[in-house]
Design a protein around this motif. Structure first.
Motif, short mmCIF file in Angstrom:
data_model
loop_
_atom_site.label_atom_id
_atom_site.label_comp_id
_atom_site.label_asym_id
_atom_site.label_seq_id
_atom_site.Cartn_x
_atom_site.Cartn_y
_atom_site.Cartn_z
N THR A 172 46.89 21.76 39.40
CA THR A 172 46.74 22.66 40.55
C THR A 172 47.28 24.04 40.23
OG1 THR A 172 46.95 20.75 42.03
CG2 THR A 172 47.21 22.94 43.01
N ALA A 173 48.45 24.10 39.61
CA ALA A 173 49.04 25.39 39.23
C ALA A 173 48.13 26.14 38.25
CB ALA A 173 50.42 25.19 38.61
N ALA A 174 47.54 25.43 37.31
CA ALA A 174 46.62 26.06 36.36
C ALA A 174 45.40 26.63 37.09
CB ALA A 174 46.18 25.06 35.29
N LEU A 196 52.51 31.63 45.96
CA LEU A 196 52.28 30.45 46.79
C LEU A 196 53.55 30.23 47.60
CD1 LEU A 196 50.94 27.81 47.74
CD2 LEU A 196 51.84 26.73 45.65
N HIS A 197 53.40 30.19 48.91
CA HIS A 197 54.52 29.92 49.81
C HIS A 197 54.24 28.58 50.47
CE1 HIS A 197 56.14 34.02 49.52
NE2 HIS A 197 54.87 34.33 49.33
N SER A 245 42.13 28.82 46.75
CA SER A 245 42.20 29.79 45.66
C SER A 245 40.83 30.35 45.28
CB SER A 245 42.87 29.18 44.42
OG SER A 245 42.01 28.29 43.74
N ARG A 246 39.77 29.66 45.66
CA ARG A 246 38.40 30.10 45.33
C ARG A 246 37.76 30.93 46.44
NH1 ARG A 246 35.25 25.80 45.35
NH2 ARG A 246 36.79 24.18 45.73
N ARG A 247 38.49 31.30 47.48
CA ARG A 247 37.92 32.13 48.55
C ARG A 247 37.58 33.51 48.00
NH1 ARG A 247 35.61 28.89 50.81
NH2 ARG A 247 35.83 28.39 48.69
N PRO A 285 38.80 42.47 45.61
CA PRO A 285 39.30 42.63 44.24
C PRO A 285 40.62 43.40 44.14
CG PRO A 285 37.34 43.99 44.60
CD PRO A 285 37.52 43.14 45.83
N ASP A 286 40.97 44.19 45.15
CA ASP A 286 42.15 45.05 45.06
C ASP A 286 43.38 44.49 45.77
OD1 ASP A 286 40.89 45.30 47.55
OD2 ASP A 286 41.61 47.34 47.84
N VAL A 287 43.41 43.18 46.06
CA VAL A 287 44.50 42.63 46.84
C VAL A 287 45.46 41.79 45.99
CG1 VAL A 287 43.14 42.60 48.96
CG2 VAL A 287 43.23 40.56 47.52
N HIS A 288 46.64 41.60 46.52
CA HIS A 288 47.63 40.68 45.96
C HIS A 288 47.34 39.32 46.60
CE1 HIS A 288 51.39 40.20 43.76
NE2 HIS A 288 51.74 39.35 44.70
N ARG A 289 46.89 38.37 45.84
CA ARG A 289 46.43 37.08 46.37
C ARG A 289 47.62 36.15 46.64
NH1 ARG A 289 40.84 35.81 43.27
NH2 ARG A 289 40.03 37.91 43.39
N VAL A 290 47.77 35.77 47.92
CA VAL A 290 48.87 34.93 48.37
C VAL A 290 48.32 33.76 49.16
CG1 VAL A 290 50.96 34.86 49.80
CG2 VAL A 290 50.40 36.94 48.51
#
Length: 96
Positions: free
Chosen positions: A75-77, A87-88, A42-44, A48-53
């Motif tokens: 983790t969810a927080a 998250l898949h 999650s810290r990668r 800035p303009d993307v949908h983070r998956v």
């Protein structure tokens, strides 16, 4: 894994080739550090303009508490804090 020197790529063929080269290796100890892995991912440096998956593929349950993340709530927080939108999870079912 790097795609042409970057953690991310916009090229589906580059992604496909990189994923094709992945081979399972190591492990064997249960549980695994799934919570820490998700928080790390999650810290990668997302654009800035993307949908983070994030996609987690695993064959083992998560260690709880883990080294950095104590449980699924923490983790969810962390994922929400870092702007992860989805998250898949692909989880191998345990034999009965």
């Amino acid at each position: 894994m790097l795609f042409e020197g970057s953690e991310f790529t916009r090229k589906s063929d580059v992604m496909r080739m990189g994923m094709a080269d992945l081979k399972p290796d190591g492990g064997g100890d249960l549980p695994e550090s799934g919570f820490d892995a998700l928080e790390y991912a999650s810290r990668r440096s997302f654009r800035p303009d993307v949908h983070r998956v994030l996609v987690l593929i695993t064959d083992a349950p998560p260690r709880s508490p883990d080294k950095d993340m104590k449980d699924e709530r923490e983790t969810a927080a962390a994922l929400r804090k870092h702007g992860i939108h989805q998250l898949h999870m692909i989880v191998k079912e345990s034999p009965k």
